[in-house]
Design an enzyme around this catalytic site. Structure first.
Site, short mmCIF file in Angstrom:
data_model
loop_
_atom_site.label_atom_id
_atom_site.label_comp_id
_atom_site.label_asym_id
_atom_site.label_seq_id
_atom_site.Cartn_x
_atom_site.Cartn_y
_atom_site.Cartn_z
N ASN A 192 0.88 -1.17 0.00
CA ASN A 192 0.00 0.00 0.00
C ASN A 192 0.92 1.22 0.00
O ASN A 192 1.49 1.57 1.03
CB ASN A 192 -0.87 -0.05 1.26
N ARG A 197 -2.59 -2.08 -3.49
CA ARG A 197 -3.78 -1.25 -3.31
C ARG A 197 -3.66 -0.09 -4.28
O ARG A 197 -2.66 0.64 -4.28
CB ARG A 197 -3.83 -0.74 -1.88
N HIS A 234 -12.48 3.28 0.03
CA HIS A 234 -12.46 2.29 1.13
C HIS A 234 -13.24 1.03 0.74
O HIS A 234 -13.69 0.28 1.62
CB HIS A 234 -13.11 2.83 2.42
N ARG A 286 -10.57 16.42 7.15
CA ARG A 286 -11.40 16.78 5.99
C ARG A 286 -12.80 17.19 6.45
O ARG A 286 -13.35 16.59 7.38
CB ARG A 286 -11.53 15.60 5.03
N GLU A 322 -8.02 -5.10 5.00
CA GLU A 322 -7.96 -4.86 3.56
C GLU A 322 -6.84 -5.68 2.92
O GLU A 322 -6.96 -6.14 1.80
CB GLU A 322 -7.71 -3.37 3.31
#
Ligand code: ADP
Length: 403
Positions: free
Chosen positions: A7, A91, A180, A241, A385
């Protein structure tokens, strides 16, 4: 089959190395501060303590070489020969409309991922750097791309088309993509397994609450709506965010403060959310601590965070016409009984009843945290993941080997 999962971020590479016969992560770790002073490799074999090695690591190629070297190291490694790395799973953040599932990274696919940089300028370039680094350091080893957007590609148009002139979608690809996806997919399937029911018969809402946060409605195993949109900025309040906002606010602030596009982007992505409202931190642990000690804006940030989650849960339950389970995952979702409690409080009217004792001890482990009589099950499920990436990589490589 042994699979290396990578990743790659702008200055970091997170990795896990799996023995897929046992689905066991033989080693995991992270290279951080790539290209900066104080670069560090933290590596943990499954059966030995973690080691931290600081070194000069100039770029992703050097970082990938370090990862492979430590996997082979007599002292800290888990394999003896490079040939024991059978495939690499990457990823990749943005797969656009082109990739609704994981794919072998051929030159043609890599070119298409490169073309998607326009949609994901903050993420795809780093993912590509990791892919190129592996082409150099592990030539001939198959590489597979697993896209964050893929699980959401079956959403219906009513969930992904924005209220803009339709040509904006057709010409520029402006639509909800969602992110996601690998995590939402994993926890939704775990939830079905925990409930002992086929996922095709369930309406599940999955809340991935990490530094970035998103929520997904999973109906009959498919993502039918999700809160992140064209970019990972939309939806829930996040660490740094803003999440949902009246778009006119951005135009107004840009005019008032004479901000450039880049500055506006930084304001919304880096200085908003929990840190922007509280002025304390983007870290939920520190927000909760400050809120408990009476910091008014930390409390406000926490209230906004949980209220928005609750609103989305209501909206998605309405969208699906029912609800069987709510899942909490990622850093906050897996570890914060308080956030789960605040979010579920007041949802008793549609069948959500938390078991406060179970909720309090469900920290970093899979657990049902609703009462036995709760009509809607509430579950805490650690995401994985990397395991989904490793499984997809194995399946694709096995198919090629069979041909
Ligand atoms: P990323 O999105 O970077 O992968 P994670 O999924 O690791 O992030 O989540 C990071 C977030 O999880 C941080 O905001 C951190 O504060 C939060 N977190 C971790 N442990 C706890 C905890 N015990 N209580 C509340 N929040 C936590």
């Amino acid at each position: 089959m042994n699979i290396l999962v990578l990743n790659c971020g702008s200055s970091s590479i997170k990795y896990q190395f799996f023995d897929m016969k046992k689905e066991l992560a033989l080693a995991k770790g992270m290279v951080s501060r790539i290209g900066m002073s104080g670069a560090l490799l933290a590596h943990k074999p499954f059966d030995r303590p973690e080691v931290k090695i600081s070194d000069e690591i100039l770029d992703h190629i050097a970082a990938t070489a370090k990862v492979i070297a430590i996997l082979l190291s007599p002292e800290h490694g888990v394999i003896k020969n490079k040939s024991e790395i059978h495939a690499v799973g990457h990823r990749v953040v943005h797969g656009g409309e082109r990739f609704a599932r994981s794919v072998l990274l051929t030159e043609e696919v890599i070119t298409e991922v490169r073309n998607l940089i326009e949609l994901a300028p903050l993420h795809n370039p780093h993912n590509l750097r990791g892919i190129q680094a592996c082409q150099k350091t592990l030539p001939g080893i198959p590489q597979v791309g697993i896209f964050d957007t893929a699980f959401h590609q079956k959403m219906p148009p009513m969930a992904y088309v924005y209220g803009l002139p339709y040509m904006m979608y057709k010409e520029y690809g402006i639509r909800r993509y969602g992110f996601h996806g690998t995590s939402h997919f994993y926890v939704a399937h775990r939830a079905a397994a925990m409930m002992g029911k086929p996922i095709e018969q369930l309406k599940i809402i999955t809340c991935h609450l990490g530094n970035g946060a998103s929520i997904t409605a999973v109906n009959n195993g498919l993502s039918v709506d999700t809160s992140m949109g064209f970019t990972p900025l939309e939806g829930l309040l996040m660490g740094t965010r803003s999440g949902d906002l009246d778009p006119a606010v951005i135009l107004y602030i840009m005019g008032r403060e004479e901000l450039t596009l880049n500055e506006a982007n930084t304001l919304l992505n880096k200085h908003s959310g929990l840190i922007g409202i509280s002025g304390v931190s983007s870290d939920m642990r520190e927000i909760i601590e400050a809120s408990n000690s009476g910091h008014a804006n930390a409390k406000l940030a926490l209230d906004i965070y949980c209220y928005r989650l609750k609103k989305y849960i209501g909206a998605y339950a309405a969208g699906m016409g029912g609800l069987d389970a709510i899942v909490f995952t990622a850093g906050v979702g897996e570890n914060s009984p308080y956030v789960r409690e605040l979010t579920c409080r007041g949802l008793e009217f549609f069948g959500v009843e938390l078991n406060s004792q179970n909720n309090a001890v469900a920290i970093g482990k899979e657990m049902e945290i609703s009462t036995d009589r709760s009509r809607v099950k509430v579950l805490a499920i650690p995401t994985n993941e990397e395991l989904v990436i490793a499984r997809d990589t194995r399946d694709i490589v096995e198919k090629i080997n069979q041909k």
